[in-house]
Motif scaffolding. Structure first.
Motif, PDB file in Angstrom:
ATOM      1  N   ASP A   1     -11.128   3.124  -5.170  1.00  0.00           N
ATOM      2  CA  ASP A   1     -10.016   3.580  -4.339  1.00  0.00           C
ATOM      3  C   ASP A   1      -9.572   2.416  -3.463  1.00  0.00           C
ATOM      4  OD1 ASP A   1      -8.263   4.722  -2.558  1.00  0.00           O
ATOM      5  OD2 ASP A   1      -9.600   6.338  -1.934  1.00  0.00           O
ATOM      6  N   THR A   2      -8.366   1.886  -3.704  1.00  0.00           N
ATOM      7  CA  THR A   2      -7.933   0.677  -2.991  1.00  0.00           C
ATOM      8  C   THR A   2      -7.701   0.929  -1.503  1.00  0.00           C
ATOM      9  OG1 THR A   2      -5.606   1.095  -3.575  1.00  0.00           O
ATOM     10  CG2 THR A   2      -6.894  -0.295  -5.064  1.00  0.00           C
ATOM     11  N   SER A   3      -7.505   2.187  -1.095  1.00  0.00           N
ATOM     12  CA  SER A   3      -7.275   2.459   0.329  1.00  0.00           C
ATOM     13  C   SER A   3      -8.520   2.230   1.162  1.00  0.00           C
ATOM     14  CB  SER A   3      -6.781   3.898   0.515  1.00  0.00           C
ATOM     15  OG  SER A   3      -7.792   4.826   0.140  1.00  0.00           O
ATOM     16  N   SER A   4      -9.675   2.197   0.520  1.00  0.00           N
ATOM     17  CA  SER A   4     -10.928   2.031   1.262  1.00  0.00           C
ATOM     18  C   SER A   4     -11.385   0.577   1.316  1.00  0.00           C
ATOM     19  CB  SER A   4     -12.030   2.884   0.615  1.00  0.00           C
ATOM     20  OG  SER A   4     -12.315   2.419  -0.703  1.00  0.00           O
ATOM     21  N   LEU A   5     -10.603  -0.334   0.729  1.00  0.00           N
ATOM     22  CA  LEU A   5     -11.017  -1.731   0.644  1.00  0.00           C
ATOM     23  C   LEU A   5     -10.431  -2.546   1.789  1.00  0.00           C
ATOM     24  CD1 LEU A   5     -10.504  -2.342  -3.191  1.00  0.00           C
ATOM     25  CD2 LEU A   5     -12.607  -1.657  -1.996  1.00  0.00           C
ATOM     26  N   ASP A   6     -11.228  -3.476   2.321  1.00  0.00           N
ATOM     27  CA  ASP A   6     -10.698  -4.375   3.343  1.00  0.00           C
ATOM     28  C   ASP A   6      -9.916  -5.506   2.678  1.00  0.00           C
ATOM     29  OD1 ASP A   6     -12.555  -6.255   2.386  1.00  0.00           O
ATOM     30  OD2 ASP A   6     -14.011  -5.822   3.957  1.00  0.00           O
ATOM     31  N   GLN A   7      -9.340  -6.402   3.486  1.00  0.00           N
ATOM     32  CA  GLN A   7      -8.465  -7.437   2.959  1.00  0.00           C
ATOM     33  C   GLN A   7      -9.190  -8.381   2.000  1.00  0.00           C
ATOM     34  OE1 GLN A   7      -5.267  -7.110   3.604  1.00  0.00           O
ATOM     35  NE2 GLN A   7      -4.736  -8.790   2.236  1.00  0.00           N
ATOM     36  N   ASP A   8     -10.429  -8.727   2.337  1.00  0.00           N
ATOM     37  CA  ASP A   8     -11.184  -9.625   1.455  1.00  0.00           C
ATOM     38  C   ASP A   8     -11.438  -8.980   0.099  1.00  0.00           C
ATOM     39  OD1 ASP A   8     -11.265 -11.635   3.315  1.00  0.00           O
ATOM     40  OD2 ASP A   8     -13.257 -11.108   4.076  1.00  0.00           O
ATOM     41  N   ALA A   9     -11.782  -7.698   0.113  1.00  0.00           N
ATOM     42  CA  ALA A   9     -12.040  -6.999  -1.150  1.00  0.00           C
ATOM     43  C   ALA A   9     -10.758  -6.866  -1.971  1.00  0.00           C
ATOM     44  CB  ALA A   9     -12.635  -5.622  -0.870  1.00  0.00           C
ATOM     45  N   LEU A  10      -9.619  -6.657  -1.297  1.00  0.00           N
ATOM     46  CA  LEU A  10      -8.344  -6.591  -2.004  1.00  0.00           C
ATOM     47  C   LEU A  10      -8.010  -7.931  -2.655  1.00  0.00           C
ATOM     48  CD1 LEU A  10      -6.136  -4.515   0.464  1.00  0.00           C
ATOM     49  CD2 LEU A  10      -6.951  -3.790  -1.774  1.00  0.00           C
TER      50      LEU A  10
ATOM     51  N   ARG B   1       0.859  -1.191   0.000  1.00  0.00           N
ATOM     52  CA  ARG B   1       0.000   0.000   0.000  1.00  0.00           C
ATOM     53  C   ARG B   1       0.887   1.229   0.000  1.00  0.00           C
ATOM     54  NH1 ARG B   1      -5.909  -0.465   2.299  1.00  0.00           N
ATOM     55  NH2 ARG B   1      -6.193  -2.716   2.459  1.00  0.00           N
ATOM     56  N   PRO B   2       0.458   2.295  -0.686  1.00  0.00           N
ATOM     57  CA  PRO B   2       1.299   3.493  -0.725  1.00  0.00           C
ATOM     58  C   PRO B   2       1.403   4.156   0.644  1.00  0.00           C
ATOM     59  CG  PRO B   2      -0.861   3.956  -1.659  1.00  0.00           C
ATOM     60  CD  PRO B   2      -0.814   2.471  -1.409  1.00  0.00           C
ATOM     61  N   THR B   3       2.505   4.827   0.867  1.00  0.00           N
ATOM     62  CA  THR B   3       2.673   5.597   2.103  1.00  0.00           C
ATOM     63  C   THR B   3       1.745   6.802   2.099  1.00  0.00           C
ATOM     64  OG1 THR B   3       5.005   4.941   2.064  1.00  0.00           O
ATOM     65  CG2 THR B   3       4.374   6.693   3.599  1.00  0.00           C
ATOM     66  N   ARG B   4       1.539   7.349   0.929  1.00  0.00           N
ATOM     67  CA  ARG B   4       0.610   8.480   0.791  1.00  0.00           C
ATOM     68  C   ARG B   4       0.030   8.461  -0.622  1.00  0.00           C
ATOM     69  NH1 ARG B   4       3.093  12.703  -2.070  1.00  0.00           N
ATOM     70  NH2 ARG B   4       5.365  12.482  -2.309  1.00  0.00           N
ATOM     71  N   GLY B   5      -1.018   9.241  -0.804  1.00  0.00           N
ATOM     72  CA  GLY B   5      -1.662   9.301  -2.102  1.00  0.00           C
ATOM     73  C   GLY B   5      -2.710   8.207  -2.280  1.00  0.00           C
TER      74      GLY B   5
END
Length: 219
Positions: free
Chosen positions: A65-74, A53-57
């Motif tokens: 938006d992948t930052s909003s996904l939980d592990q199962d969704a990823l 996962r990115p440190t920022r951005g």
């Protein structure tokens, strides 16, 4: 298909390996990813594969938006992404057929449902006579073609390739990139990391050039 917005990446407390990445990749395109050794090509591929996962951005894949996904969704999203490594990573105790079919077996699909598809794909990559061969008796080029077949058997929307021609001779390198180009014609979005100038010059695909953590695009 892919969008990076102000993405930065660092490991631990070290300096940023990647910084201020802003780009979009449209569906069905083919890009070379290039740059000097240590420029961050593998790290960028790991971000695309969702193993980092990115440190920022923000990294957006398939409109999400992948930052909003939980592990199962990823994990579900990762099933739409194939990866080919330089080292082949075939399992020595499995035949060519079994190595290529492994992603489908992991998903619990019965062999009867995929045998014809796996066999057809192996015929297409020139391994139709090597279905029952173990990796130990395959040439380097055969192993790499098996690795490519394994990466695409699940029909990924995105295919990432990390220096896939690094262990084969120049002639076979060209043949492998032609194979990727044929996959691209079928609709797969491809990002192929390489530092081999003859490959870059032999094909008309645009280049993503990484240098000192930043990226520029060139035709």
């Amino acid at each position: 298909m892919i969008e990076f917005s102000n993405v930065g990446l660092r490991y631990g407390q070290g300096p940023e390996i990647l910084r201020d990445l802003n780009f979009r990749i449209e569906p069905g395109t083919f890009h070379f990813l290039t740059g000097p050794s240590g420029s961050g090509k593998t790290s960028l591929l790991k971000l695309l594969l969702l193993s980092l996962r990115p440190t920022r951005g923000r990294v957006t894949l398939f409109g999400k938006d992948t930052s909003s996904l939980d592990q199962d969704a990823l994990l579900q999203m990762r099933r739409h992404i194939g990866i080919v490594f330089q080292e082949f990573r075939l399992l020595d105790h499995l035949t060519t057929f079994e190595n290529v079919a492994l992603p489908l077996r992991v998903l619990g699909e019965p062999e009867a449902s995929y045998r014809a598809n796996v066999t057809e794909l192996l015929e297409w990559v020139g391994l139709g006579q090597r279905l029952d061969a173990l990796p130990a008796v395959l040439s380097g080029g055969e192993k790499q073609r098996a690795a490519i077949a394994r990466a695409v058997i699940g029909r990924p929307d995105i295919l990432l390739a990390d220096e896939p021609t690094g262990n084969v001779d120049p002639e076979l390198s060209l043949r492998l990139v032609r194979l990727f180009a044929e996959l691209n014609k079928m609709g797969t979005t491809i990002i192929l990391a390489t530092h081999e100038l003859p490959l870059l010059d032999a094909f008309p695909f645009p280049r993503m050039i990484l240098n000192e953590g930043e990226i520029v695009f060139a035709d």
